[in-house]
Scaffold this motif. Structure first.
Motif, PDB file in Angstrom:
ATOM      1  N   LYS B 289     -48.835 -32.347 130.424  1.00  0.00           N
ATOM      2  CA  LYS B 289     -47.848 -33.351 130.007  1.00  0.00           C
ATOM      3  C   LYS B 289     -48.106 -33.608 128.538  1.00  0.00           C
ATOM      4  O   LYS B 289     -49.142 -34.196 128.184  1.00  0.00           O
ATOM      5  CB  LYS B 289     -48.013 -34.633 130.824  1.00  0.00           C
ATOM      6  CG  LYS B 289     -47.417 -34.506 132.217  1.00  0.00           C
ATOM      7  CD  LYS B 289     -47.297 -35.850 132.884  1.00  0.00           C
ATOM      8  CE  LYS B 289     -46.622 -35.660 134.241  1.00  0.00           C
ATOM      9  NZ  LYS B 289     -46.409 -36.870 134.961  1.00  0.00           N
ATOM     10  N   ASN B 290     -47.210 -33.138 127.694  1.00  0.00           N
ATOM     11  CA  ASN B 290     -47.440 -33.227 126.265  1.00  0.00           C
ATOM     12  C   ASN B 290     -46.148 -32.955 125.510  1.00  0.00           C
ATOM     13  O   ASN B 290     -45.209 -32.387 126.071  1.00  0.00           O
ATOM     14  CB  ASN B 290     -48.464 -32.141 125.858  1.00  0.00           C
ATOM     15  CG  ASN B 290     -49.682 -32.744 125.197  1.00  0.00           C
ATOM     16  OD1 ASN B 290     -49.531 -33.606 124.340  1.00  0.00           O
ATOM     17  ND2 ASN B 290     -50.849 -32.299 125.603  1.00  0.00           N
ATOM     18  N   ASN B 291     -46.119 -33.328 124.222  1.00  0.00           N
ATOM     19  CA  ASN B 291     -45.023 -32.874 123.363  1.00  0.00           C
ATOM     20  C   ASN B 291     -45.291 -31.407 123.060  1.00  0.00           C
ATOM     21  O   ASN B 291     -46.377 -31.066 122.548  1.00  0.00           O
ATOM     22  CB  ASN B 291     -45.000 -33.661 122.050  1.00  0.00           C
ATOM     23  CG  ASN B 291     -44.522 -35.079 122.275  1.00  0.00           C
ATOM     24  OD1 ASN B 291     -43.660 -35.339 123.122  1.00  0.00           O
ATOM     25  ND2 ASN B 291     -45.099 -36.012 121.531  1.00  0.00           N
ATOM     26  N   TYR B 292     -44.313 -30.557 123.347  1.00  0.00           N
ATOM     27  CA  TYR B 292     -44.511 -29.115 123.186  1.00  0.00           C
ATOM     28  C   TYR B 292     -44.961 -28.792 121.759  1.00  0.00           C
ATOM     29  O   TYR B 292     -45.915 -28.035 121.556  1.00  0.00           O
ATOM     30  CB  TYR B 292     -43.211 -28.373 123.530  1.00  0.00           C
ATOM     31  CG  TYR B 292     -43.342 -26.877 123.450  1.00  0.00           C
ATOM     32  CD1 TYR B 292     -43.894 -26.153 124.510  1.00  0.00           C
ATOM     33  CD2 TYR B 292     -42.944 -26.183 122.313  1.00  0.00           C
ATOM     34  CE1 TYR B 292     -44.042 -24.777 124.433  1.00  0.00           C
ATOM     35  CE2 TYR B 292     -43.090 -24.813 122.224  1.00  0.00           C
ATOM     36  CZ  TYR B 292     -43.633 -24.111 123.285  1.00  0.00           C
ATOM     37  OH  TYR B 292     -43.774 -22.755 123.197  1.00  0.00           O
ATOM     38  N   GLU B 293     -44.297 -29.386 120.781  1.00  0.00           N
ATOM     39  CA  GLU B 293     -44.579 -29.044 119.377  1.00  0.00           C
ATOM     40  C   GLU B 293     -46.029 -29.383 119.010  1.00  0.00           C
ATOM     41  O   GLU B 293     -46.697 -28.611 118.327  1.00  0.00           O
ATOM     42  CB  GLU B 293     -43.614 -29.784 118.418  1.00  0.00           C
ATOM     43  CG  GLU B 293     -42.188 -29.269 118.454  1.00  0.00           C
ATOM     44  CD  GLU B 293     -41.447 -29.684 119.720  1.00  0.00           C
ATOM     45  OE1 GLU B 293     -41.879 -30.678 120.363  1.00  0.00           O
ATOM     46  OE2 GLU B 293     -40.467 -29.008 120.089  1.00  0.00           O
ATOM     47  N   ASP B 294     -46.498 -30.569 119.463  1.00  0.00           N
ATOM     48  CA  ASP B 294     -47.879 -30.974 119.157  1.00  0.00           C
ATOM     49  C   ASP B 294     -48.878 -29.970 119.733  1.00  0.00           C
ATOM     50  O   ASP B 294     -49.812 -29.531 119.057  1.00  0.00           O
ATOM     51  CB  ASP B 294     -48.202 -32.353 119.781  1.00  0.00           C
ATOM     52  CG  ASP B 294     -47.405 -33.477 119.133  1.00  0.00           C
ATOM     53  OD1 ASP B 294     -46.919 -33.279 118.012  1.00  0.00           O
ATOM     54  OD2 ASP B 294     -47.271 -34.553 119.772  1.00  0.00           O
ATOM     55  N   ALA B 295     -48.672 -29.636 121.022  1.00  0.00           N
ATOM     56  CA  ALA B 295     -49.645 -28.792 121.729  1.00  0.00           C
ATOM     57  C   ALA B 295     -49.612 -27.350 121.224  1.00  0.00           C
ATOM     58  O   ALA B 295     -50.669 -26.746 120.983  1.00  0.00           O
ATOM     59  CB  ALA B 295     -49.372 -28.841 123.231  1.00  0.00           C
ATOM     60  N   ILE B 296     -48.417 -26.805 121.021  1.00  0.00           N
ATOM     61  CA  ILE B 296     -48.325 -25.389 120.615  1.00  0.00           C
ATOM     62  C   ILE B 296     -48.879 -25.195 119.204  1.00  0.00           C
ATOM     63  O   ILE B 296     -49.425 -24.140 118.884  1.00  0.00           O
ATOM     64  CB  ILE B 296     -46.864 -24.850 120.751  1.00  0.00           C
ATOM     65  CG1 ILE B 296     -46.865 -23.319 120.881  1.00  0.00           C
ATOM     66  CG2 ILE B 296     -45.976 -25.301 119.613  1.00  0.00           C
ATOM     67  CD1 ILE B 296     -47.361 -22.780 122.158  1.00  0.00           C
ATOM     68  N   LYS B 297     -48.768 -26.261 118.392  1.00  0.00           N
ATOM     69  CA  LYS B 297     -49.346 -26.175 117.028  1.00  0.00           C
ATOM     70  C   LYS B 297     -50.879 -25.988 117.120  1.00  0.00           C
ATOM     71  O   LYS B 297     -51.450 -25.171 116.406  1.00  0.00           O
ATOM     72  CB  LYS B 297     -48.999 -27.442 116.232  1.00  0.00           C
ATOM     73  CG  LYS B 297     -49.448 -27.420 114.764  1.00  0.00           C
ATOM     74  CD  LYS B 297     -48.869 -28.638 114.047  1.00  0.00           C
ATOM     75  CE  LYS B 297     -49.580 -29.008 112.764  1.00  0.00           C
ATOM     76  NZ  LYS B 297     -49.708 -28.007 111.754  1.00  0.00           N
ATOM     77  N   VAL B 298     -51.509 -26.738 118.037  1.00  0.00           N
ATOM     78  CA  VAL B 298     -52.960 -26.586 118.221  1.00  0.00           C
ATOM     79  C   VAL B 298     -53.271 -25.170 118.710  1.00  0.00           C
ATOM     80  O   VAL B 298     -54.170 -24.495 118.180  1.00  0.00           O
ATOM     81  CB  VAL B 298     -53.497 -27.638 119.230  1.00  0.00           C
ATOM     82  CG1 VAL B 298     -54.974 -27.391 119.524  1.00  0.00           C
ATOM     83  CG2 VAL B 298     -53.289 -29.052 118.708  1.00  0.00           C
ATOM     84  N   ILE B 299     -52.505 -24.739 119.717  1.00  0.00           N
ATOM     85  CA  ILE B 299     -52.774 -23.417 120.306  1.00  0.00           C
ATOM     86  C   ILE B 299     -52.600 -22.305 119.258  1.00  0.00           C
ATOM     87  O   ILE B 299     -53.397 -21.367 119.192  1.00  0.00           O
ATOM     88  CB  ILE B 299     -51.851 -23.188 121.533  1.00  0.00           C
ATOM     89  CG1 ILE B 299     -52.229 -24.180 122.646  1.00  0.00           C
ATOM     90  CG2 ILE B 299     -51.943 -21.758 122.043  1.00  0.00           C
ATOM     91  CD1 ILE B 299     -51.224 -24.265 123.776  1.00  0.00           C
ATOM     92  N   LYS B 300     -51.598 -22.450 118.412  1.00  0.00           N
ATOM     93  CA  LYS B 300     -51.325 -21.385 117.442  1.00  0.00           C
ATOM     94  C   LYS B 300     -52.179 -21.493 116.176  1.00  0.00           C
ATOM     95  O   LYS B 300     -52.556 -20.496 115.595  1.00  0.00           O
ATOM     96  CB  LYS B 300     -49.847 -21.437 117.026  1.00  0.00           C
ATOM     97  CG  LYS B 300     -48.902 -20.844 118.062  1.00  0.00           C
ATOM     98  CD  LYS B 300     -47.488 -20.878 117.524  1.00  0.00           C
ATOM     99  CE  LYS B 300     -46.524 -20.187 118.473  1.00  0.00           C
ATOM    100  NZ  LYS B 300     -45.139 -20.335 118.034  1.00  0.00           N
ATOM    101  N   GLU B 301     -52.476 -22.734 115.761  1.00  0.00           N
ATOM    102  CA  GLU B 301     -53.029 -22.872 114.409  1.00  0.00           C
ATOM    103  C   GLU B 301     -54.433 -23.472 114.313  1.00  0.00           C
ATOM    104  O   GLU B 301     -55.062 -23.381 113.270  1.00  0.00           O
ATOM    105  CB  GLU B 301     -52.072 -23.746 113.558  1.00  0.00           C
ATOM    106  CG  GLU B 301     -50.720 -23.102 113.365  1.00  0.00           C
ATOM    107  CD  GLU B 301     -49.731 -24.040 112.687  1.00  0.00           C
ATOM    108  OE1 GLU B 301     -50.159 -24.972 111.980  1.00  0.00           O
ATOM    109  OE2 GLU B 301     -48.519 -23.839 112.899  1.00  0.00           O
ATOM    110  N   HIS B 302     -54.909 -24.124 115.374  1.00  0.00           N
ATOM    111  CA  HIS B 302     -56.218 -24.783 115.235  1.00  0.00           C
ATOM    112  C   HIS B 302     -57.310 -23.731 114.999  1.00  0.00           C
ATOM    113  O   HIS B 302     -57.406 -22.766 115.745  1.00  0.00           O
ATOM    114  CB  HIS B 302     -56.551 -25.606 116.489  1.00  0.00           C
ATOM    115  CG  HIS B 302     -57.637 -26.612 116.237  1.00  0.00           C
ATOM    116  ND1 HIS B 302     -58.949 -26.243 116.086  1.00  0.00           N
ATOM    117  CD2 HIS B 302     -57.602 -27.961 116.074  1.00  0.00           C
ATOM    118  CE1 HIS B 302     -59.681 -27.322 115.865  1.00  0.00           C
ATOM    119  NE2 HIS B 302     -58.884 -28.377 115.841  1.00  0.00           N
ATOM    120  N   PRO B 303     -58.128 -23.933 113.963  1.00  0.00           N
ATOM    121  CA  PRO B 303     -59.089 -22.869 113.627  1.00  0.00           C
ATOM    122  C   PRO B 303     -60.134 -22.603 114.714  1.00  0.00           C
ATOM    123  O   PRO B 303     -60.713 -21.522 114.743  1.00  0.00           O
ATOM    124  CB  PRO B 303     -59.761 -23.400 112.346  1.00  0.00           C
ATOM    125  CG  PRO B 303     -59.486 -24.867 112.318  1.00  0.00           C
ATOM    126  CD  PRO B 303     -58.186 -25.063 113.017  1.00  0.00           C
TER     127      PRO B 303
END
Lengths: 79, 583
Positions: B289-303
């Motif tokens: 349960k999350n905002n898609y944009e917030d979560a996918i940003k972590v998955i794609k960009e978090h170092p």
């Protein structure tokens, strides 16, 4: 404290706690096989945080013996 | 993982009568020491998974006689799996205590002799039964009479046992039905002082302490799971406070705990374990349960993310109900709910999943994230007896599947979707490379499976060597990638005029693409070339194989009593979206 002991014996031997008294043992409780005797000693050690010696383990012929050995290890069982 | 006490299992085992089971297994236990309690624990642990475990416990230290005597009760029992537990003391005898009473050369000869004895037992066992054989290897004692000089001793006690273990592994490596359970590793994991209790050993010849027998049974259960083909295929995981610490919607991209410092390193460690499972073929999916944009940003960009978008076969990141998301994940991946493990830090979500979708295995995740990695490592539910090339590619294949689904959604109808897929079917014979996968598919496939007959590798090998049988498999490729071997057929040649389809199945990952018609077309061409006039088949309904219900009539089979019959004169055309080629 005796209740705690009887409950444990009841659970291991799968018999009602009401049927346990100090004179009961492998002779009178059918499910008290030699293997279940080992299991009982191990679970007593865990429950009462004691370690029986091999002489004590071999000496258990009835519930009263367990009480005596527990008492030797400082476990006070009030009736 | 804390195990229940032995008395719980012993008493619970007496209450299993009348319980309903979905599967059955016959397990033999043979050993060189007291095995009391092990059978009861296995029965109870199996019953928890709806498996009826029927056990046979060999006589005390009678394993040699039981294996060598062809009329022994062991063979009469007809086990599916047999566990042979021999301890170091027994195998080495007096040499366990006095290794240095022998010269270095004699110690080497002694180990060679012992491995020959074990090899003989394995050979005899293999000739007399189809049972899998799991032998425990030998624990290396911490005590040596040579003390600190042990490690500088030529072929010392520990080296002797190491050598014995290595030779045992080499022996088992060449035999499909023989496995080595790493008992030495079990002792290392739990500690020699805990596993071996002198009091229990001297008083009752108990060589695995009573509190550790349940842990041993837990490990042995892995072989039952592998044998029955019921291992879990997919981990569905939450994000906030599970894959990273904190809540991304509140703490922000830079505020979540994930990185080389504690406590963020606990989540990195957990992700590393998940990635290792992905690399051996476990599918990963997200249910958060999350905002898609917030979560996918972590998955794609978090170092410090270890797992990236490409590792997930399905991403349900939305505000929908987690149970509905879970059902959609199962549908989209085309796997049963009973193949899924759910991991979520929130006990309320876990309870909701347990109550709503009981076939899903909901992991009781510890509160402390530093224990997340251990919780996964302690699971035996992913156990398989063989890891094929297809298995290790599975995670990648499901990601490709996600792309296929996206194409399907963007194409107007099924026909144009299938044409765009550019499907190629390569029919392969059963051989040493394909047999493990063929057997695995018969053991695991439930949905598109005509008869749900389960076959071990030894069965498939026998069929493939028998002229009366035609055994093959299909490797399916399309524009998105290779799906691997995903179809199996076993045809019995009843006589010159009639063939019978014993097994016909497709992996769920390629269902709905007409591949079955390509495979049937191949069987049909073979039948025609051999002058066969009729192909007979049977649909054996199960709780799960409804998807294959219409396959036979769709191919032109006509019902005749309990069977379906295809007359070679009928017209059958392989759909033009498929290219079928035989090896």
């Amino acid at each position: 404290m005796s209740k705690r002991l009887y409950d444990l014996i009841s659970r291991v031997m799968n018999v009602p706690a009401s049927s346990i008294n100090d004179d009961e043992g492998p002779e009178s409780i059918e499910s008290w096989s030699s293997f279940k005797g080992y299991v009982l000693l191990y679970e007593l050690e865990t429950e009462f945080k004691v370690k029986f010696t091999i002489d004590e383990a071999m000496d258990v012929k009835k519930v009263a013996d367990i009480k005596r050995h527990l008492s030797n290890h400082g476990v006070i069982l009030n009736d | 993982m804390i195990e229940k006490q032995l008395s719980y299992y012993i008493n619970k085992a007496t209450e299993l009568d009348g319980q309903t089971f979905e599967k059955k297994i016959r397990v033999a236990l043979l050993g060189s020491f007291t095995l009391n309690g092990l059978a009861e624990i296995l029965q109870v642990k199996c019953a928890e998974k709806k498996i009826q475990c029927i056990t046979y416990v060999g006589g005390y230290n009678q394993y040699n006689q039981e294996i060598l005597d062809q009329d022994s009760n062991l063979y009469k029992f007809l086990p599916d799996i047999s566990f042979l537990l021999i301890d170091s003391r027994t195998i080495l005898g007096e040499i366990f205590h006095h290794p240095y009473s022998l010269s270095t050369e004699d110690r080497k000869r002694f180990i060679d002799k012992k491995i020959e004895e074990i090899q003989k037992l394995i050979e005899v066992f293999g000739k007399k039964t189809n049972s899998k054989l799991v032998i425990t290897n030998f624990n290396i004692p911490t005590f040596s009479p040579y003390g600190i000089f042990e490690t500088k001793t030529d072929y010392g006690l520990r080296r002797m046992i190491n050598e014995l273990n290595n030779k045992l592994s080499e022996l088992a490596f060449t035999l499909d039905s023989v496995f080595v359970y790493d008992f030495n590793n079990f002792v290392i994991k739990h500690g020699e002082k805990n596993v071996f209790d002198y009091n229990q050993f001297l008083f009752g010849d108990i060589k695995v302490s009573l509190d550790h027998i349940p842990y041993l049974a837990h490990d042995l259960l892995s072989y039952v799971i592998g044998q029955l083909g019921i291992s879990k295929k997919c981990i569905v995981i939450d994000l906030d406070n599970t894959l990273w610490g904190g809540i991304v919607g509140e703490d922000g991209f830079n505020g979540i705990k994930l990185g080389p410092e504690p406590p963020g390193n606990a989540y990195v460690e957990f992700q590393r374990v998940l990635l290792s499972l992905y690399q051996r073929g476990i599918i990963l999916a997200i249910n958060s349960k999350n905002n898609y944009e917030d979560a996918i940003k972590v998955i794609k960009e978090h170092p410090y993310m270890v797992l990236r978008e490409e590792h997930f076969a399905c991403l349900k990141i939305n505000w929908n109900d987690k149970v509905s998301n879970m059902q959609e994940i199962a549908n989209e991946l085309n796997i049963g709910l009973d193949s899924i493990v759910f991991i979520d830090d929130d006990p309320v979500n876990r309870e909701y999943m347990k109550v709503s979708l009981s076939p899903v295995l909901t992991l009781d995740l510890p509160q402390d994230p530093s224990q997340y990695a251990s919780a996964i490592k302690n699971m035996n539910e992913f156990s398989v007896l063989n890891i094929t090339t297809e298995d290790s590619k599975r995670g990648k294949m499901y990601t490709e599947q996600r792309k296929r689904n996206e194409l399907e959604k963007s194409t107007p109808d099924l026909e144009s979707f299938l044409k765009q897929l550019n499907l190629k079917i390569l029919i392969k014979n059963a051989n040493e490379f394909t047999i493990p996968r063929i057997s695995q598919l018969t053991l695991k496939t439930n949905q598109f499976n005509l008869t749900t007959k389960r076959y071990q590798e030894t069965d498939i090998k026998k069929f493939s060597q028998d002229q009366q049988y035609l055994v093959g498999c299909a490797q399916v490729e399309d524009r998105f990638g290779d799906n691997g071997i995903t179809g199996v057929f076993i045809v019995r040649k009843e006589n010159a005029k009639e063939w019978f389809i014993d097994t016909f199945l497709l992996s769920c990952r390629i269902m709905g693409r007409e591949v079955e018609k390509g495979i049937f077309g191949h069987i049909l061409n073979k039948a025609k070339a051999n002058g066969v006039e009729r192909i007979k088949a049977q649909f054996i309904p199960s709780q799960k194989n409804k998807p294959i219900e219409d396959f036979l009539p769709n191919c032109g089979f006509k019902k005749e009593g309990d069977y379906w019959v295809y007359s070679i004169k009928s017209q059958f055309v392989i759909p033009n979206c498929l290219t079928v080629r035989a090896e």
